[in-house]
Design a protein around this motif. Sequence first.
Motif, PDB file in Angstrom:
ATOM      1  N   SER A  75       2.694  -5.602  15.188  1.00 30.36           N
ATOM      2  CA  SER A  75       3.592  -6.755  15.191  1.00 30.36           C
ATOM      3  C   SER A  75       4.331  -6.894  13.869  1.00 30.36           C
ATOM      4  O   SER A  75       3.883  -6.397  12.833  1.00 30.36           O
ATOM      5  N   GLN A  76       5.427  -7.606  13.918  1.00 27.03           N
ATOM      6  CA  GLN A  76       6.205  -7.882  12.719  1.00 27.03           C
ATOM      7  C   GLN A  76       5.420  -8.693  11.686  1.00 27.03           C
ATOM      8  O   GLN A  76       5.480  -8.364  10.490  1.00 27.03           O
ATOM      9  N   PRO A  77       4.670  -9.740  12.077  1.00 25.18           N
ATOM     10  CA  PRO A  77       3.907 -10.468  11.063  1.00 25.18           C
ATOM     11  C   PRO A  77       2.888  -9.585  10.324  1.00 25.18           C
ATOM     12  O   PRO A  77       2.702  -9.723   9.117  1.00 25.18           O
ATOM     13  N   GLU A  78       2.253  -8.662  11.028  1.00 22.72           N
ATOM     14  CA  GLU A  78       1.314  -7.746  10.375  1.00 22.72           C
ATOM     15  C   GLU A  78       2.046  -6.853   9.372  1.00 22.72           C
ATOM     16  O   GLU A  78       1.542  -6.599   8.276  1.00 22.72           O
ATOM     17  N   THR A  79       3.227  -6.384   9.738  1.00 23.93           N
ATOM     18  CA  THR A  79       4.015  -5.567   8.816  1.00 23.93           C
ATOM     19  C   THR A  79       4.417  -6.379   7.599  1.00 23.93           C
ATOM     20  O   THR A  79       4.329  -5.899   6.462  1.00 23.93           O
ATOM     21  N   ARG A  80       4.844  -7.601   7.799  1.00 24.09           N
ATOM     22  CA  ARG A  80       5.234  -8.455   6.673  1.00 24.09           C
ATOM     23  C   ARG A  80       4.038  -8.725   5.751  1.00 24.09           C
ATOM     24  O   ARG A  80       4.179  -8.750   4.526  1.00 24.09           O
ATOM     25  N   LEU A  81       2.867  -8.905   6.323  1.00 21.99           N
ATOM     26  CA  LEU A  81       1.660  -9.082   5.528  1.00 21.99           C
ATOM     27  C   LEU A  81       1.376  -7.819   4.712  1.00 21.99           C
ATOM     28  O   LEU A  81       1.101  -7.893   3.505  1.00 21.99           O
ATOM     29  N   ARG A  82       1.436  -6.681   5.344  1.00 23.69           N
ATOM     30  CA  ARG A  82       1.210  -5.409   4.648  1.00 23.69           C
ATOM     31  C   ARG A  82       2.212  -5.235   3.513  1.00 23.69           C
ATOM     32  O   ARG A  82       1.867  -4.799   2.411  1.00 23.69           O
ATOM     33  N   TYR A  83       3.458  -5.598   3.760  1.00 24.49           N
ATOM     34  CA  TYR A  83       4.486  -5.471   2.732  1.00 24.49           C
ATOM     35  C   TYR A  83       4.214  -6.434   1.566  1.00 24.49           C
ATOM     36  O   TYR A  83       4.392  -6.067   0.403  1.00 24.49           O
ATOM     37  N   ALA A  84       3.768  -7.642   1.848  1.00 28.65           N
ATOM     38  CA  ALA A  84       3.440  -8.594   0.784  1.00 28.65           C
ATOM     39  C   ALA A  84       2.321  -8.044  -0.095  1.00 28.65           C
ATOM     40  O   ALA A  84       2.374  -8.164  -1.334  1.00 28.65           O
ATOM     41  N   LEU A  85       1.328  -7.415   0.505  1.00 30.10           N
ATOM     42  CA  LEU A  85       0.239  -6.815  -0.267  1.00 30.10           C
ATOM     43  C   LEU A  85       0.765  -5.666  -1.126  1.00 30.10           C
ATOM     44  O   LEU A  85       0.398  -5.531  -2.294  1.00 30.10           O
ATOM     45  N   HIS A  86       1.646  -4.857  -0.559  1.00 29.31           N
ATOM     46  CA  HIS A  86       2.268  -3.749  -1.302  1.00 29.31           C
ATOM     47  C   HIS A  86       3.077  -4.278  -2.478  1.00 29.31           C
ATOM     48  O   HIS A  86       2.947  -3.793  -3.609  1.00 29.31           O
ATOM     49  N   ARG A  87       3.905  -5.263  -2.212  1.00 28.01           N
ATOM     50  CA  ARG A  87       4.771  -5.835  -3.246  1.00 28.01           C
ATOM     51  C   ARG A  87       3.950  -6.412  -4.394  1.00 28.01           C
ATOM     52  O   ARG A  87       4.368  -6.382  -5.549  1.00 28.01           O
ATOM     53  N   ALA A  88       2.747  -6.906  -4.091  1.00 28.39           N
ATOM     54  CA  ALA A  88       1.862  -7.479  -5.111  1.00 28.39           C
ATOM     55  C   ALA A  88       1.076  -6.413  -5.871  1.00 28.39           C
ATOM     56  O   ALA A  88       0.323  -6.738  -6.783  1.00 28.39           O
TER      57      ALA A  88
END
Length: 182
Positions: A75-88
């Motif tokens: 899902s898109q929310p899971e991808t956005r969560l993964r990206y937030a972790l990456h960005r951090a």
Amino acid sequence: MSPAWAWLDVALRSSEEEALVLADQVLSTRIRRPGLPSPLARPDELGEALRLRGRANGIRTARSAAKLATDAADSQPETRLRYALHRAGLPLPEVNPLICDERGRRCFRPDLALRKWRLAIQYDGAEVHSTAERVLLDVRRQETAELLGWTEVRITKDHMRSNGAGAVQKVLGKLRERGYPS
């Protein structure tokens, strides 16, 4: 136009996060689309489109998103969560991995997992996780994770406000509890 070329046309005009969300959707083998193939494109097709496009404006962002993309996203929310972790700057989690017990029996499949720290990260969308049946399944999954020595972190859309800052803090806190360097 192929799905890979359509992805690239949009990615060239998008942020890295938006390009990643779309790449995950195009590559996903887990999303069922009646009448359409799953996946819509393969990673090599995205790579070929990027190569052939050359030095277009936005190509670096698209390449970066393609490197982060996975065919295992749900899902898109899971991808956005993964990206937030990456960005951090946090470790990149596995996406929808199968977690087995010491005998190799299939036990559960978290949305995201950091195996080294035995951290299972679940994105709980209210629409999907609010039925009585789903709540029972989620509780059983969490109990199974705990029996195997895993900690489950549940993230909601509230945690994803402000570019996922709350989610990052919650995951980072649990990682630190499990020995992640500060």
